[in-house]
Motif scaffolding. Structure first.
Motif, PDB file in Angstrom:
ATOM      1  N   LEU A 157      21.137  31.619 -39.988  1.00 42.23           N
ATOM      2  CA  LEU A 157      21.494  30.730 -38.887  1.00 42.23           C
ATOM      3  C   LEU A 157      22.682  29.864 -39.279  1.00 42.23           C
ATOM      4  N   TYR A 181      22.056  26.975 -28.147  1.00 44.57           N
ATOM      5  CA  TYR A 181      21.681  27.162 -29.544  1.00 44.57           C
ATOM      6  C   TYR A 181      20.265  27.732 -29.627  1.00 44.57           C
ATOM      7  N   SER A 182      19.360  27.169 -28.811  1.00 43.46           N
ATOM      8  CA  SER A 182      17.960  27.591 -28.911  1.00 43.46           C
ATOM      9  C   SER A 182      17.798  29.067 -28.568  1.00 43.46           C
ATOM     10  N   ARG A 213      20.000  31.437 -29.081  1.00 40.57           N
ATOM     11  CA  ARG A 213      20.463  32.211 -30.241  1.00 40.57           C
ATOM     12  C   ARG A 213      19.460  32.130 -31.390  1.00 40.57           C
ATOM     13  N   ILE A 214      18.839  30.957 -31.545  1.00 41.30           N
ATOM     14  CA  ILE A 214      17.814  30.792 -32.589  1.00 41.30           C
ATOM     15  C   ILE A 214      16.649  31.741 -32.339  1.00 41.30           C
ATOM     16  N   THR A 236      24.441  22.525 -24.818  1.00 48.05           N
ATOM     17  CA  THR A 236      24.702  23.143 -26.131  1.00 48.05           C
ATOM     18  C   THR A 236      23.401  23.422 -26.861  1.00 48.05           C
ATOM     19  N   ARG A 262      24.042  24.038 -37.846  1.00 47.61           N
ATOM     20  CA  ARG A 262      23.609  23.193 -36.739  1.00 47.61           C
ATOM     21  C   ARG A 262      22.411  23.806 -36.009  1.00 47.61           C
ATOM     22  N   GLU A 263      22.384  25.131 -35.920  1.00 49.33           N
ATOM     23  CA  GLU A 263      21.241  25.774 -35.291  1.00 49.33           C
ATOM     24  C   GLU A 263      19.980  25.600 -36.144  1.00 49.33           C
ATOM     25  N   LEU A 312      18.685  22.179 -35.530  1.00 45.96           N
ATOM     26  CA  LEU A 312      17.993  22.110 -34.245  1.00 45.96           C
ATOM     27  C   LEU A 312      16.599  22.733 -34.345  1.00 45.96           C
TER      28      LEU A 312
END
Length: 365
Positions: A303, A337-338, A340-341, A333, A306-307, A310
């Motif tokens: 990851l 991000y979530s 993609r996580i 944002t 920043r991800e 989060l």
């Protein structure tokens, strides 16, 4: 040679005390040096499988290793100890005997001693103990050691072997305790041990900083149910016959900050101790702020940093909106991000994300 009562007081007491003293065997060596008229006394300690130049040397009087290093003879000093592993335990050797069959070593040995101003040496190998080897070494600037000096080394050697065995065992336990404490601290688990009267026998540093203690070593709390639970569980654990099962219980130790503990009986407590622990309280502590967990999570699941931050914020119980505010992100944002996580970690929403993070080794950072 039999050790006299004066020898036992003068030599053996500091020898056995040296297992635990911070200065190790300095006092013992200083007294051995004085007793034999030596200018240098050393106890050499090493692992059985390690080269002699990696052995630890504790010395009194002249520091021959340091002196050899200053005059450029460090390599010769290490070479002097190469034959030590071939010595028969319990026999005293003169320095010349160590190089008896090697003309080149005899010449180097003579040059080495002349440069250091050493006229005579005596060495005895201590019987190996649990993976550890040891030697006692004496050196004089002038004159030779007497037969009684050698006899004293032979008489002392069995006691050094016992002290060495105690030292190895103590160091092993210390290392195990240190590693266990480090692992618990990494996992943010605190612990307290209670005796049968619910007095605190021991606790880790984190719990010592958190918990108020009374003058009689009990937990200071206004919660009557907590005091009663501790007393009940401690008595039940102490009285459990034939390892009878005592179910773990949960108790609140503190209201502010809120701290719960699982109380677990200790059936394998030592039979003889000044204060015998019978009950263990285990507490899950809040994670320490820092970048260690985020770095590990980023590495584990590939990851961006920043991800990962989060994902950790969400796993700590924050909503996406709250986590965005904490990290200085816009909600849009954070939502991107979530997504993609979730894809990178192979989860299908916040609940699975939290579970995946909490079960990962990233929390040990």
């Amino acid at each position: 040679m039999q050790l006299t009562s004066a020898d036992e007081t003068d030599l053996l007491m500091p020898l056995y005390a040296g297992v635990h003293d911070q200065s190790r065997w300095q006092s013992f060596l200083a007294r051995l040096q004085r007793r034999t008229g030596a200018d240098h006394a050393a106890l050499i300690l090493g692992r059985n499988d390690a080269p002699m130049d990696q052995a630890t040397e504790i010395s009194s009087g002249r520091n021959l290793r340091e002196e050899a290093d200053k005059i450029g003879l460090a390599r010769h000093y290490a070479a002097e100890r190469l034959p030590y592993r071939t010595l028969r335990p319990g026999r005293v050797y003169g320095a010349a005997e160590l190089v008896l069959h090697d003309a080149a070593m005899r010449s180097a040995h003579q040059h080495f001693n002349e440069q250091l101003g050493v006229s005579d040496r005596r060495v005895i190998r201590i019987r190996d103990q649990e993976g550890a080897s040891a030697w006692l070494s004496l050196a004089r600037n002038d004159q030779s050691f007497s037969a009684s000096d050698g006899a004293l080394l032979i008489a002392v050697a069995p006691h050094v072997a016992v002290a060495l065995r105690n030292f190895v065992q103590t160091e092993g336990l210390r290392i195990q305790a240190t590693m266990a404490q480090h692992a618990l601290a990494r996992g943010r688990i605190g612990w307290i041990a209670f005796d049968q009267d619910a007095r605190i026998v021991a606790r880790d540093e984190a719990m010592a900083a958190l918990l108020p203690i009374t003058t009689d070593e009990r937990l200071r709390t206004d919660r009557m149910e907590t005091r009663q639970m501790l007393l009940h569980m401690a008595a039940e654990a102490a009285n459990a016959a034939n390892n009878a099962y005592v179910a773990p219980r949960v108790v609140t130790l503190l209201d502010t900050p809120h701290l719960d503990a699982v109380l677990v009986p200790l059936p394998d407590s030592p039979a003889i101790a000044l204060a015998t622990p019978v009950l263990l309280a285990l507490c899950r502590l809040s994670p320490q702020p820092g970048e260690g967990r985020a770095a590990l999570l980023a590495e584990l699941f590939d990851l961006p940093r920043r991800e990962a931050e989060l994902a950790l914020a969400i796993s700590d119980g924050l909503s996406i909106a709250e986590a965005a505010t904490l990290l200085g992100l816009t909600q849009e944002t954070a939502r991107n991000y979530s997504k993609r996580i979730y894809a990178r970690m192979g989860v299908r929403g916040q609940a699975e994300l939290v579970r995946r993070v909490l079960l990962s080794n990233a929390l040990l950072g």
